[in-house]
Design a protein around this motif. Structure first.
Motif, PDB file in Angstrom:
ATOM      1  N   PRO A 474       0.822  -1.222   0.000  1.00 53.46           N
ATOM      2  CA  PRO A 474       0.000   0.000   0.000  1.00 53.46           C
ATOM      3  C   PRO A 474       0.849   1.262   0.000  1.00 53.46           C
ATOM      4  CG  PRO A 474      -0.065  -1.109   2.121  1.00 53.46           C
ATOM      5  CD  PRO A 474       0.603  -2.042   1.180  1.00 53.46           C
ATOM      6  N   LYS A 475       0.199   2.344  -0.318  1.00 52.41           N
ATOM      7  CA  LYS A 475       0.887   3.640  -0.425  1.00 52.41           C
ATOM      8  C   LYS A 475       1.671   4.006   0.831  1.00 52.41           C
ATOM      9  CE  LYS A 475      -0.153   5.871  -4.360  1.00 52.41           C
ATOM     10  NZ  LYS A 475      -0.500   4.596  -5.026  1.00 52.41           N
ATOM     11  N   THR A 478       4.909   2.496   0.487  1.00 54.48           N
ATOM     12  CA  THR A 478       5.807   2.804  -0.632  1.00 54.48           C
ATOM     13  C   THR A 478       6.361   4.215  -0.560  1.00 54.48           C
ATOM     14  OG1 THR A 478       3.869   3.273  -1.981  1.00 54.48           O
ATOM     15  CG2 THR A 478       4.888   1.108  -2.230  1.00 54.48           C
ATOM     16  N   TRP A 479       5.584   5.163  -0.090  1.00 54.86           N
ATOM     17  CA  TRP A 479       6.178   6.510  -0.133  1.00 54.86           C
ATOM     18  C   TRP A 479       7.357   6.704   0.785  1.00 54.86           C
ATOM     19  CZ3 TRP A 479       6.120   9.685   4.049  1.00 54.86           C
ATOM     20  CH2 TRP A 479       5.060   9.570   4.967  1.00 54.86           C
TER      21      TRP A 479
END
Lengths: 677, 494, 506, 110
Positions: A474-475, A478-479
């Motif tokens: 999920p984001k 990843t960020w």
């Protein structure tokens, strides 16, 4: 430097995470039940973010000051006032600790956010975040504490949190054993560390300047010059003892054994604690006390050798490991070896530089591996992976940057920092160490690319359940990866080699790190040295290409089938087994001996559980029925036996009673005639 | 001040009261059918004598009957102790199941006569008087020991007591005859004067004193002249055992002090109360040795004892050893401590025997098993009291026994007999073990199914309570008793 | 009021005992509440004492004296200085908490609480008594209730444990009595007044005695007396090799009594050494400290720790950890500097609170599972999380983790010991590794790992138990973070005691 | 005869003391070795009488007063009462044990 700026906000950098830990630790279970994971996460992430903001503020304040006066202090209260020995709870931020607080709260903050995704669904999330916050608190205390004892508080605190987080999934004894191992091995290091503190304090006290505050230690280092203990210079001894502490915390030979096992913890923990922050504490400590260490060349030599040896040793092990996290763990040990090598050749700035870059790319790699493990549903064996680049593009690209950075690809962060260390080793005429380091650079490139190829290329070797559910993370996970990857690229530019531009880091750290003035070297020499390391890295990559890209590894690739050398490496030189047998076994043996001694010997002497025929007193020879046994010394038994014999005199026969009377009178007469006349 | 026969009578009324009671009882025994009344009469006689004794206390020290008998605070003190023991013994006897079997009239007459003999042991100022007092006590004791009818234990004990006592007192008078021969007189003061001039065969003198010590030692039951005591304690009726254990011991102490101090010691500087033994008689060393042997022997023998009366007999021997410690230091403090201990010992030991009697009344047994779980068998009060007495016998503060030991040890440490002090203290620890075995049995052991409930003998309970309270009170506030004993040392007159 | 405050603290429990004795046997709750009420006034007075205590003076405070036995110059004389006030506070607190820890005693309730209150009086008395005889009386008063509390309400081998405790302690105390009397008669004029004896510390001869073996060792009167006192105290501490009563007594005693034993009674040994041996026999202290305090202390630390590691009974493990931790006290006081001696007394206080917690915690689990076998549990952290939290706190405090109270005192002790005894400090510092070893190992086996199915339904720690643990937990944290709450009380008095010895160090 | 009288005139204190000493020793020997209760009582009598002899002898030869004689009278008297009590007890023993051998009366021991 002479006029520290008093502030009162530094304490909050440290205390915010403590507050978070307290709230989550005491009320977290209820919060999680009532308001869900997000509330818990908020309680944990907010303080760390605040800490980061306050750190930026502190950094800004420092920037605003003239270079020589960059020094903020926040004296909280006097902790232990004890005669000449007075320890304050005081926090300080100078250029060195400013870097550290930024790293700790910054990367720490990212990992907090990442954890929200990674730990999603865990019923004990509150506990996890409480530990994580507590860790952040301890680490910040470690780097901002203005004296050795306060640093030691943080030092132990991070050890505790490491223990708690490694054993976070405590239902499995593999995890708790790993946690205990980490803690106890660290305690062995602490044993040296505290002794070092004592020796330092008392030696300085003997010179009239008993103190543990870093600033004053730096000031009075000169006082140690001619003092000896047991024929060794005190400075050497102190630094040696402190270095023992550092080997524990920073996983150097011989106390590195806990770190690979520590991978049992959740992967973000590995990223935060066992890559980016805690393990660098030893490096930080040496940099902090660089003047003291500079005064002890013998210790520095030892540190350099240990560092290089650890780097080589761990790298060779990493070459054969199949567990994705273990490779990274040994790589961490190896990279820490580099940092110690830097410290050992008195290239403190280079060491700190590598610490900084390593924090980025290693965190990036660990989080990336976490993302992979997440996708693989907990599988960590690289032989089961392969071809993941398509399913997980974000992870793939960030991981690629990380691998390139650590392998020393020119113009990425790792390149500059590693090169700085290699150059310093060369420049300080430690050619052998330099050679080892270059070789390790090649190995690093090899095993990292081995991992890279095994994980991301070829066919996916996982079974179809896993293969069908492969997905990008999920984001929220990843960020942070992207940020770290970006860092892995750009951070290197603050420490450019002299011939490429201004070295910002050197300038920044100059007030606190006193480098010996080196001789001048030609640009050509520098470039030449650099080329050698690049060549080594390229060679490493090439071999990995041949072995692991062109030849697809088998999923049942068993180390037993390989040669002896491979097996030795795979089994980590059997160091764990030896340690287990010698130290753990030895201690337990001692413990059992002690307990048995207590139970059988002392108690026997006292209450006489042994059944033995005992002594008869000379007194009642007439009625003597016993065998004399002079060997017996069981006090109570003797007492009872003698008592019984006394009782036996009471035969019930009146004649014998009268014998005693007459006997007594005769004895009195004899004594009178023989002795009293 | 020496008084003649007739003049002496005016200062002799405690003895007269007691003698009168004895005669009255003898007559009444012939006519009265209710023998229990005899007990109360005897009790009354003792109490009157007690009042008389207390009334005399503080009179100027006087020698009565042509220097045969001394009247001073010291002898009066021991008379009070004897009377107190008599009162306790009679009270115990009233409730005792054992005593009920004997001929009560004779029993009380002989018991009072025994006490009467002790009066003379405490006040004798002449070897003849000492012998007479001692024999009077001995003969009556033999009778009382053997009084239980159709009881092998009792008869056997009496026989052994008789033979042992006969030999001991025979040895004693043989030794006394040598002293008489060398000093030319039976009077203590004259003996002292003669000894002071020295001369004579030192070895013979020493042996004479050892012989005399055998006689006194048998009364006080110190080793190695104690061997009769366990058998006699076990065989004799319990109330008499209680009486014997405290009163015989006290009388032995009295006669010992009286003989050794005025007769064979020299007074140091005027009023300093420091004494010196005659150089020929190493009786300081002798007494140290005897004291160590006595307490150790007594304590070690008691360790594995299962019969509680016997155990208390050995404990009594050990206590005789403790009391002897006061004698070796040759000063006021030592004597003071001895006197104090005699009182304390009277209270706690009488109490312990009282509990033994209560248990024996209820179960007919005296062995340790009869005490199993006593506290949970309806006899919590006697059990707690027993615990107090035993703790006091051990010497635990804040009980009277501790103070007694404290004073004794203080005295010997002041005299710098450190070895003796350490031995005494280690003996205290040993004694804890066997005393505490009784406590353990009473409180920690569960009663076995066959152990029935124990009902405390009603008449004994008030006395028991009084003794326990006294043990406690004297442990906390002992200044008055100490003042009393200090005042009772007034016998060193010339 | 201030004059009598200590007497009230000592005798309130005794009054409570008398009231309890008068209550009907079957009214269990009434007895419990009356007992609890009897321990509240001492606690409140203790807090008052803390607030009003003058930390700047070295003398005795809140003094009360009255003649007791004039013939021997014995007085009723009580007072506190920095050394004793911390112990008095600890006693008041633990006594109060232990009443609640004893709530589930249901056999012979009346007897239990009566004896407990008597014990309380004895303990407080020991710490405030300034007259030797009074001191000794209180010292011995504790024996009797302790014997019964272990012997009647204890575990399977209670009788053995109780008599062992009794015999050991009595052996120590009779030697002490001899020593006390020797001191008394040696002083001129003879006095049992401890403060006077302290002032006249140079009185006692150190001329070697002629008697063997003292002539060989060069021991004088002072040394012999020191030794007699020391053995008495060493048994209480308990120092190797006099320590074997401790594991037995601890294991068999009911929870609250273990707490009292470890929390308070052990402290009396070291308290006695500091109160009596140090100021009254300073020269002997200086001569003998190396072997009998420092070396023995370091040995205690390592030996106790190793023994703890081999145990399978939780209580025994904690008991041996006490042996180990009391070693720090001995080592610290033998350092003869501010850090060492203050660290030692702080360690006494800290050990009192930490071990109390440990024993209470073991008691909690024992009440539920009815055994204490370390290997018989597993995964309790998941079953009883709050309980596990308290346990973790206590364990880490015991391990000397920074931020908790144990750390401060251990660091001070080791720091203090270093300049005088390098090698011993190194040995002692091994203790930090060993302690971590056995504590973590026990934690792992009992609290972590897969939950034991047998104990899946164990009820969580209840309110009463939390009530007993919480104050101790707060103290552990507060003293760790801000140790001055205790250190400030100690410093003046302890430095004064220390000074008396220092001048005799060679 | 005359020489016997002369010889008697030479008898002094020492002779008496020796005789009494022998008596005493005999008495001790008897009480130590005899098992018959009556015999032992006889031994005790010997001891008592040896002391009595001493008193009379000392009184006659050294003090010249009658203290010793008086003492001896008392000894004889007390010996008689002791014998009376002793015989009574022995009688009781005989009734209960059917023997007067002291080796039979050893139930009280330890």
């Amino acid at each position: 430097m002479d006029h520290p700026v008093q502030t009162d906000f530094l304490r909050w950098i440290v205390l915010f995470p403590l507050l978070g830990a307290a709230v989550n630790g005491l009320l977290g279970a209820r919060i999680q039940d009532r308001w869900g994971e997000r509330a818990v996460a908020l309680v944990a992430c907010a303080p760390v973010s605040l800490s980061f903001l306050f750190s930026l503020w502190a950094f800004g304040r420092l920037l605003a000051l003239p270079a020589k006066e960059r020094f903020l202090i926040d004296a909280f209260y006097t902790w232990i006032p004890m005669g000449s020995f007075s320890v304050d709870v005081a926090f300080w931020v100078d250029p060195l600790s400013a870097i550290m607080i930024l790293v700790v709260s910054g990367i720490g903050g990212l990992i907090h956010f990442y954890s929200i995704g990674y730990m999603h669904g865990d019923r004990s999330l509150w506990r996890y975040f409480a530990y994580l916050n507590l860790f952040t608190f301890s680490m910040l205390l470690l780097v901002t504490g203005d004296n050795l004892l306060l640093m030691f508080v943080g030092w132990e605190g991070v050890g505790l949190c490491s223990w708690a987080l490694i054993g976070f999934w405590y239902h499995d004894h593999t995890n708790t054993r790993a946690g205990n191992k980490a803690f106890i091995v660290n305690r062995i290091g602490d044993f040296g560390f505290v002794l070092g503190i004592f020796l330092l304090y008392w030696t300085l006290a003997g010179q009239g300047h008993g103190t543990l505050a870093f600033r004053e230690i730096q000031e009075h280092v000169g006082l140690l010059a001619d003092i000896q203990l047991w024929g060794i210079g005190v400075a050497t001894l102190v630094t040696f003892l402190l270095f023992i502490g550092a080997t524990g915390k920073s996983a150097q030979i011989p106390l590195y054994v806990w770190l690979p096992d520590a991978m049992q913890g959740p992967t973000p923990v590995s990223a935060l604690i066992h890559a980016a922050t805690m393990v660098t504490a030893g490096v930080y400590m040496i940099a902090r006390l660089n003047e003291l260490f500079s005064a002890a060349p013998a210790t520095l030599g030892l540190i350099a050798v240990i560092g290089a040896a650890t780097a080589l040793f761990a790298a060779t092990i990493a070459v054969t490991q199949n567990d994705i996290k273990r490779v990274l763990a040994y790589s961490t040990i190896s990279q820490l070896g580099y940092m110690f090598l830097a410290m050992g050749v008195a290239a403190y700035t280079a060491g700190v530089f590598h610490l900084l870059t390593h924090a980025f790319f290693k965190a990036c790699l660990f989080l990336g591996s976490g993302s992979i493990i997440h996708a693989m549903q907990g599988e960590q064996d690289m032989r089961q992976m392969g071809g993941l680049r398509k399913a997980m593009p974000a992870t793939f690209w960030t991981f690629t940057i990380g691998v390139l950075a650590i392998a020393g690809t020119p113009f990425l962060a790792g390149f500059f920092s590693k090169d700085a260390i290699l150059w310093q080793a060369w420049a300080s005429h430690n050619e052998v160490l330099w050679g080892v380091a270059v070789f390790v650079a090649g190995l690093t490139a090899f095993y990292m690319f081995r991992q890279f190829f095994m994980v991301f290329f070829g066919e996916c070797r996982a079974d179809h359940h896993v293969r069908d559910h492969l997905h990008e993370s999920p984001k929220i996970m990843t960020w942070p990866l992207w940020i770290l990857a970006a860092g892995s690229v750009v951070v290197g530019y603050i420490g450019l080699p002299p011939f490429m531009g201004a070295n910002l880091l050197d300038g920044w750290l100059d007030p606190v790190i006193h480098l010996p003035h080196g001789e001048h070297h030609s640009v050509a020499e520098e470039v030449g040295v650099m080329s050698v390391s690049i060549a080594a890295a390229v060679a490493g990559v090439a071999i990995a290409w041949f072995l692991y890209y062109l030849r697809t590894p088998s999923r049942d690739d068993s180390p037993e089938a390989k040669g002896v050398a491979y097996r030795v490496l795979y089994n980590k030189y059997y160091v764990d087994e030896v340690y287990q047998f010698v130290f753990v076994g030895g201690t337990l043996l001692l413990a059992r001996i002690g307990a048995a001694f207590d139970r059988y010997i002392i108690d026997t002497i006292v209450d006489g559980s042994a059944k033995v025929t005992t002594i008869v007193s000379w007194f009642n020879g007439l009625f003597d029925k016993y065998v004399v046994d002079m060997l017996v010394n069981a006090v109570a038994n003797v007492t009872f036996a003698v008592g019984n014999n006394f009782r036996r005199v009471q035969t019930g026969n009146i004649n014998s009673y009268l014998y005693v009377v007459v006997g007594a009178v005769v004895v009195a007469l004899i004594v009178k005639l023989r002795y009293w006349n | 001040m020496d008084l003649g026969n007739v003049a002496s009578l005016s200062l002799f009324y405690p003895e007269i009261v007691l003698a009168g009671t004895i005669i009255l009882l003898t007559i009444l025994d012939l006519v009265v059918a209710n023998k229990r009344a005899m007990a109360y009469l005897g009790l009354a006689g003792c109490l009157v004598a007690l009042v008389a004794t207390v009334d005399l206390y503080g009179t100027e020290s006087t020698l009565l009957f042509h220097r045969m008998v001394a009247l001073d605070n010291f002898s009066l003190f021991f008379k009070v102790v004897t009377l107190a023991a008599l009162v306790g013994a009679i009270w115990m006897s009233i409730g005792s199941g054992e005593v009920r079997q004997v001929h009560l009239g004779e029993y009380y007459i002989v018991l009072l006569t025994c006490g009467f003999g002790m009066f003379f042991m405490a006040s004798a100022n002449n070897l003849l008087m000492a012998y007479l007092g001692l024999e009077l006590v001995s003969l009556t004791s033999y009778i009382l020991t053997g009084m239980l009818p159709h009881n092998r234990r009792s008869a056997e004990a009496a026989l052994k007591y008789l033979i042992y006592g006969g030999v001991a007192s025979g040895t004693m008078i043989y030794g006394m005859s040598w002293v008489f021969g060398m000093a030319g007189s039976l009077d203590y003061a004259a003996i002292n004067a003669a000894m002071g001039e020295a001369g004579g065969n030192q070895v013979a003198l020493f042996m004479a004193f050892v012989f005399i010590l055998a006689g006194f030692g048998y009364k006080m039951a110190f080793a190695p002249f104690h061997m009769w005591s366990p058998d006699v304690y076990q065989g004799a009726p319990t109330p008499f055992t209680g009486f014997l254990s405290v009163a015989s011991n006290a009388a032995g102490v009295a006669i010992l002090i009286r003989f050794f101090y005025p007769a064979v010691s020299t007074l140091g500087q005027e009023g300093s109360w420091a004494f010196q033994a005659f150089p020929a008689l190493q009786w300081t060393d002798l007494l140290v040795a005897l004291s160590i042997i006595t307490m150790t022997w007594g304590n070690l023998s008691a360790l594995n004892q299962r019969n509680v009366k016997r155990l208390l007999a050995y404990s009594g021997i050990a206590h005789a050893g403790y009391i002897m410690m006061g004698l070796v230091v040759l000063n006021n403090d030592g004597l003071n401590a001895m006197l104090f201990y005699v009182v304390v010992y009277l209270i706690m030991n009488l109490g312990a025997f009282l509990v033994v009697m209560i248990v024996a009344n209820a179960t007919g047994r005296e062995d340790m098993d009869a005490y199993r779980g006593l506290a949970w068998r309806g006899a919590a009060f006697p059990a707690v009291c027993m615990m107090v007495f035993l703790a006091s016998l051990t010497g635990l503060p804040p009980l009277a026994g501790f103070i007694g030991k404290f004073l004794l040890v203080a005295a010997i440490i002041e005299g710098q007999f450190y070895l003796l002090a350490v031995v005494a203290m280690i003996n205290t620890v040993i004694s804890l073990y066997y005393y505490w075995r009784i406590v353990k049995t009473m409180f920690l052991d569960e009663p076995a199914p066959e152990d029935g409930p124990v009902a405390a003998t009603a008449s004994a309970v008030p006395l028991l309570g009084a003794l326990a309270v006294l043990t406690l009170v004297l442990g906390v506030y002992w200044a008055p008793l100490l003042d009393y004993t200090t005042g009772s040392l007034g016998f060193f007159m010339q | 009021m201030t004059e009598h405050v200590l007497s009230y603290m000592v005798f309130f429990p005794l009054a409570g005992m008398l009231i309890v004795l008068c209550l009907p046997r079957d009214r269990h709750d009434l007895i419990r509440w009356v007992s609890a009420a009897a321990t509240v006034p001492p606690l409140l007075l203790g807090i008052g004492l803390y607030v009003n205590f003058d930390t700047t003076t070295t003398g005795m405070q809140f003094v009360q004296r009255a003649a007791w036995i004039p013939a021997f110059n014995i007085e009723y004389y009580v007072g506190v200085d920095g050394l004793s006030v911390s112990m008095v506070l600890l006693t008041a607190l633990l006594s109060f908490l232990c009443i609640f820890a004893s709530w589930n005693i249901d056999k012979g309730v009346k007897g239990y609480f009566a004896l407990f209150l008597l014990l309380d009086t004895g303990m407080t008395g020991v710490f405030v008594a300034l007259d030797f005889v009074l001191f000794y009386v209180f010292w011995e008063v504790m024996l009797l209730p302790m014997y019964f509390l272990i012997g009647i309400w204890g575990g399977p081998r209670k009788e053995y444990a109780a008599i062992k405790f009794f015999l050991y302690t009595l052996l120590g105390s009779v030697l002490m009595l001899v020593a006390i009397l020797a001191l008394y008669f040696y002083s001129e004029p003879n006095t049992f007044d401890m403060t006077k004896l302290m002032d006249r510390s140079n009185l006692y001869s150190t001329e070697p005695l002629g008697m063997w073996p003292f002539n060989v060792w060069g021991w004088g009167f002072q040394h012999v007396v020191w030794m007699a006192l020391f053995i008495g105290f060493a048994i209480k501490i308990p120092a190797f090799p006099f320590h074997t009563w401790l594991p037995d007594a601890h294991v068999e005693a009911p929870t609250a009594i273990s707490v009292i034993l470890a929390g308070i009674l052990l402290k009396m040994g070291t308290y006695g050494i500091l109160r009596i041996n140090y100021p009254m026999l300073p020269e002997a202290t200086a001569d003998l400290a190396f072997w009998f305090l420092a070396a023995l202390g370091a040995w205690n630390i390592v030996y106790g720790g190793l023994c703890a590691m081999a145990q399978t009974d939780m209580k025994k493990l904690v008991a041996y950890s006490s042996v180990s931790h009391m070693g720090y006290v001995m080592l610290g006081m033998a350092a003869f500097n501010t850090q060492g001696i203050n660290g030692a007394v702080l360690q006494m206080f800290n050990h009192g609170t930490i071990t109390a917690m440990l024993f209470l915690l073991v008691g909690v689990i024992y009440d539920r599972a009815h055994h204490r076998d370390i290997d018989g549990f597993g995964g309790l952290a998941g079953i009883m999380p709050v309980y596990a939290g308290f346990t973790a706190l206590a364990f880490f405090a015991s391990m000397g983790l920074p931020g908790l109270s144990g750390f401060v005192s251990e660091v001070l002790v080791l720091l203090g010991a270093w300049p005088k005894y390098h090698a011993l400090t190194i040995i002692a510092a091994l203790g930090i590794v060993i302690t971590a070893g056995y504590m973590l190992w026990m934690m792992q086996r009992v609290y972590l790992g897969p939950p034991n199915e047998k104990y899946r339904d164990l009820p969580e720690i209840n309110g009463r138990e939390i009530f007993t643990l919480f104050p101790l937990g707060v103290i552990v944290v507060v003293v760790g973070v801000y140790p001055r709450v205790v250190l400030d009380l100690l410093q003046a008095s302890l430095n004064n005691i220390n000074q008396m010895v220092i001048s005799h160090l060679s | 005869m005359a020489e016997y009288v002369a010889l008697l005139a030479d008898v002094g204190l020492k002779h008496y003391l020796v005789v009494s000493g022998i008596l005493f020793a005999l008495g001790i020997y008897i009480v130590l070795t005899r098992r018959n209760a009556i015999s032992i009582l006889l031994g005790v009598e010997l001891i008592l009488n040896s002391a009595g002899l001493n008193y009379v002898a000392f009184s006659h030869f050294s003090t010249g007063q009658v203290d010793g004689q008086i003492y001896t009278v008392f000894i004889i008297m007390l010996a008689a009462s002791e014998a009376a009590i002793g015989l009574a007890i022995v009688l009781a023993i005989y009734q209960l044990f059917a023997t007067i051998d002291v080796e039979a009366t050893e139930t009280l021991k330890d």
